[in-house]
Design a protein around this motif. Structure first.
Motif, PDB file in Angstrom:
ATOM      1  N   LEU A  32       5.861 -40.199 -21.007  1.00  0.00           N
ATOM      2  CA  LEU A  32       5.345 -41.003 -22.712  1.00  0.00           C
ATOM      3  C   LEU A  32       6.408 -41.464 -23.425  1.00  0.00           C
ATOM      4  CD1 LEU A  32       2.808 -41.762 -23.441  1.00  0.00           C
ATOM      5  CD2 LEU A  32       2.725 -39.492 -24.444  1.00  0.00           C
ATOM      6  N   ARG A  85       9.361 -42.566 -23.086  1.00  0.00           N
ATOM      7  CA  ARG A  85      10.075 -43.797 -22.466  1.00  0.00           C
ATOM      8  C   ARG A  85       8.619 -45.027 -22.172  1.00  0.00           C
ATOM      9  NH1 ARG A  85      12.867 -41.959 -18.263  1.00  0.00           N
ATOM     10  NH2 ARG A  85      11.215 -42.127 -16.780  1.00  0.00           N
ATOM     11  N   SER A  86       7.675 -44.963 -21.788  1.00  0.00           N
ATOM     12  CA  SER A  86       6.705 -46.199 -21.821  1.00  0.00           C
ATOM     13  C   SER A  86       6.054 -46.469 -23.015  1.00  0.00           C
ATOM     14  CB  SER A  86       5.804 -45.705 -20.780  1.00  0.00           C
ATOM     15  OG  SER A  86       4.723 -44.635 -21.556  1.00  0.00           O
ATOM     16  N   LEU A  87       6.154 -45.303 -24.533  1.00  0.00           N
ATOM     17  CA  LEU A  87       5.887 -45.633 -25.328  1.00  0.00           C
ATOM     18  C   LEU A  87       7.212 -46.870 -25.996  1.00  0.00           C
ATOM     19  CD1 LEU A  87       4.169 -42.995 -26.950  1.00  0.00           C
ATOM     20  CD2 LEU A  87       3.106 -44.872 -26.671  1.00  0.00           C
ATOM     21  N   HIS A 112       9.110 -48.377 -24.448  1.00  0.00           N
ATOM     22  CA  HIS A 112       9.093 -50.046 -24.141  1.00  0.00           C
ATOM     23  C   HIS A 112       7.939 -50.632 -24.250  1.00  0.00           C
ATOM     24  CE1 HIS A 112       8.722 -52.300 -20.081  1.00  0.00           C
ATOM     25  NE2 HIS A 112      10.192 -53.259 -20.832  1.00  0.00           N
ATOM     26  N   GLY A 113       7.254 -50.397 -24.331  1.00  0.00           N
ATOM     27  CA  GLY A 113       5.757 -51.409 -24.349  1.00  0.00           C
ATOM     28  C   GLY A 113       5.797 -51.563 -25.558  1.00  0.00           C
ATOM     29  N   PHE A 153      -3.126 -47.617 -24.665  1.00  0.00           N
ATOM     30  CA  PHE A 153      -2.032 -48.274 -25.426  1.00  0.00           C
ATOM     31  C   PHE A 153      -2.257 -49.888 -26.781  1.00  0.00           C
ATOM     32  CE2 PHE A 153       1.327 -51.011 -25.820  1.00  0.00           C
ATOM     33  CZ  PHE A 153       2.510 -50.036 -26.280  1.00  0.00           C
TER      34      PHE A 153
END
Lengths: 492, 220
Positions: free
Chosen positions: B12, B14-16, B18-19, B105
């Motif tokens: 989570l 990592r995706s946060l 990146h986003g 998101f």
């Protein structure tokens, strides 16, 4: 539904009333007998007096009767009566007011009797009868009273005397006594019933208080306990058991709440990850490297969720008793080696070594598949939580159908409460639940499978921080001796 | 705008990261409470995204200690704990917003922007600076009716300066907020970004971004 209180009141009051009635009947009978005896004694005394006044002189029967000395025979209203007969039935004398005859009974000499009999005036009464021989005297002293003709010389004649007395006073007295006994008995029954009712109300008050407190209990206030002031000793154990039940219910509800919250968390976290990965990946799809990584993450999340669901299903099947159990030869050493092989890379990363102290072949009859899951979880737990660069010691021994396996490793200190919660589904010492790949179901699964396999498992930690899991079936002749346990972290 | 993500789930996090980076934020991300508190205390962030169930130090303790140290940074709690009492407790301890997992998101980004607007006293996401209309909600810049195409970093510089309108912002401050972590970018990179911005927005005539030599840049 019948009322215990009403039943007790009725039974006790009824029993008391019956006892009182029996006592009353007995008392009335005794009193009647005694009063009648006294009445009869008085009547016989009168007969005796008249007999004493009766004389035989020269074959003549004389009665020295003085009316003023015996007014009861002379009064006009409800008088007593007497009557004399000769033994041949000839009436010698009647009292003044006697109109007719008193009943005459043939009796043996000097054995007076008293019996109920109707009096000539229509009243009911008691009549005393005596057959006697008048005493002999030399000459008449009251010629007015001579009533019998002289008998033959040398012959004494018997006389029958009957004295009758109306029994109205006796009956009135007996009726009064009966009424008094009935009144006192009835009152006693009422007072007794009232006392029983009060005693029941008072005795049942703690039960009413307990019922009211129990009625207020629900799932939201299970921490409340039943407490009654001045608790009767007979109820204390019941209340104690109820409070113990509430303790268990409360603990069970808390476990259920924690379980629900844990399931929610275990589902929310991967779903959050999936949504974030999906939304970020979909928003910037051209970032190929990141997208590939996202797919790998999604696959990993799916595997972890699959493992959690598999464990939950296994737990549910075990608890429902529908999980099938095999009984075939299972080599414990082989199973341990197989489990360790899967864990070896992770163990190597953490600098952990396994010391195996088991016979070369340790075969028991059990379910190898389920034992493999047990060893995977027990050893997996040790690999995850043993201190880095320490040793995991596994000892095994078997005799016939009995066996014992001990797994010991150094670990962070666990409180007694934490040790008790080790097998609670989703429980983890780390509140953050951040250890990847560990949902906190492993030892729950171990506990459920061990019960299913008919084994026993215990968890404890000694003062040196050595955590031990002991699996066993039956009793071994020789227990496995501990020879110093596991070396501390960094020793290997 | 610079954001600190304190989240123990690596995936989570990592995706946060990146986003949010792709959304124009500079992002630092850490995985436990102790590290999160150290970053929040010593870094300069517009918003801290804070998970509650963290290893080493839980989120509420981190937040209490952060507020006790005098930090006024905006904190958005991002947690799986969704009970009303838990949300109230989080807000009472000092959080500015609370978002429960799972979350959208886009909603997270919108909340971050709303928090940043609130910090600078702006109610509307659209800022009119000379001939430029900067929409921080849409991350779009218009000059009159014509849309101005900016790169992520160019927009980030403009948004940061507009959010601090009337105040001189140093190059190092811009660097800190545009590039997360150490070792990214330099004063020269900022100069290049500002030059490109001026060129694309036609700043030559209106001079939206003014230079204070030796101090930094200023948007009036």
């Amino acid at each position: 539904m019948h009322s215990l209180r009403r039943r007790l009141i009725l039974l006790l009051s009824g029993g008391f009333a019956i006892l009182l009635a029996l006592a009353g009947v007995d008392l009335a009978g005794r009193v009647r007998e005694r009063v009648t005896e006294e009445f009869d004694e008085a009547l016989l005394a009168k007969v005796q007096a008249l007999v004493a006044l009766t004389e035989e002189e020269n074959g003549r029967i004389e009665l020295d009767y003085v009316p003023s000395a015996m007014p009861e025979f002379e009064r006009a209203e409800a008088p007593d009566y007497f009557q004399f007969w000769l033994d041949d039935g000839t009436v010698l004398l009647r009292s003044r007011h006697l109109q007719g005859d008193l009943p005459r009974r043939d009796l043996p000499l000097d054995q007076p009797t008293v019996a109920d009999a109707p009096l000539p005036d229509g009243r009911s009464g008691r009549v005393a009868t005596w057959f006697f021989l008048p005493h002999h005297v030399g000459g008449p002293d009251d010629p007015e009273e001579a009533s019998a003709p002289p008998a033959s010389p040398g012959e004494r004649r018997g006389v029958v005397l009957a004295v009758g007395r109306g029994r109205e006073r006796l009956d009135r007295l007996l009726a009064g006594i009966h009424a008094a006994i009935l009144g006192v008995g009835g009152g006693a029954v009422l007072v007794g019933a009232l006392f029983v009712w009060r005693a029941m109300v008072s005795g049942f008050r703690p039960i009413d208080a307990i019922a009211a407190q129990v009625a207020r209990l629900d799932a939201e206030n299970l921490e409340a306990r039943i407490a009654v002031p001045r608790m009767p000793r007979e109820l204390a154990s019941v209340v104690g058991q109820m409070n113990a039940l509430l303790d268990r219910l409360h603990a069970s509800f808390e476990r259920e709440r924690r379980f629900t919250a844990s399931v929610a968390h275990e589902l929310r976290t991967p779903i959050s990850e999936l949504r974030s990965l999906a939304q970020v990946g979909a928003t910037w799809p051209k970032d190929e490297a990141a997208t590939v990584r996202y797919f790998e993450d999604v696959d990993e999340i799916a595997s972890q969720m699959d493992a959690v669901i598999a464990d939950l299903l296994l737990l549910a099947r075990c608890q429902a008793g529908v999980e099938a159990v095999a009984s075939v030869p299972a080599d414990l050493r082989e199973l341990v080696a197989s489990s360790w092989a899967k864990l070896a890379p992770r163990a190597q990363d953490r600098g952990l070594a396994l010391r195996l102290e088991m016979p070369p072949s340790l075969v028991i009859a059990s379910d190898p598949g389920k034992l493999a899951i047990v060893f995977n979880n027990v050893l997996g737990n040790a690999v995850c939580y043993a201190r880095p660069r320490s040793e995991i010691l596994l000892r095994g021994s078997a005799e016939g159908d009995a066996f014992l396996i001990d797994v010991a490793n150094s670990a962070d200190p666990l409180s007694r409460e934490e040790l008790e919660r080790l097998t609670e589904p989703f429980w983890r010492k780390d509140d953050a639940r951040s250890e990847p790949g560990h949902a906190g179901l492993g030892l729950s699964v171990v506990s459920a499978l061990v019960a299913l396999l008919g084994l026993q498992v215990t968890f404890d930690q000694d003062r040196d921080g050595i955590f031990r899991v002991r699996l066993k079936r039956g009793l071994l002749g020789r227990p496995i001796p501990y020879t110093g346990g596991v070396p501390p972290a960094g020793a290997t | 705008m610079k954001v600190l993500v304190v989240e123990d789930s690596e995936r989570l996090r990592r995706s946060l990261q990146h986003g949010l980076q792709r959304s124009g934020f500079a992002v630092d991300a850490v995985g436990d409470g102790e590290e999160g508190l150290a970053f929040a205390r010593h870094g300069v962030y517009d918003v801290v995204i804070l998970d509650l169930m963290l290893p080493k130090m839980d989120g509420l303790t981190l937040l209490r200690r952060l507020r006790a140290s005098g930090s006024k940074v905006h904190v958005l709690i991002l947690s799986a704990k969704d009970q009303v009492e838990e949300r109230i407790q989080g807000l009472q301890v000092g959080a500015d917003d609370y978002l429960t997992k799972p979350f959208a998101f886009e909603e997270l980004v919108a909340r971050l922007r709303a928090l940043i607007r609130r910090e600078h006293g702006a109610k509307s996401p659209v800022h009119q600076v000379g001939p430029l209309a900067i929409d921080t909600g849409l991350r779009a810049v218009k000059r009159g009716e014509e849309e101005v195409a900016l790169t992520r970093n160019e927009y980030a510089v403009l948004e940061y300066l507009v959010a601090r309108r009337g105040r001189v912002v140093s190059k190092s401050e811009l660097l800190e907020h545009i590039y997360a972590g150490a070792g990214h970018g330099s004063d020269n990179a900022i100069e290049v970004l500002v030059h490109q911005l001026r060129k694309k927005t036609g700043d030559g005539d209106a001079e939206v971004i003014r230079t204070r030599r030796g101090h930094g840049y200023l948007v009036d």
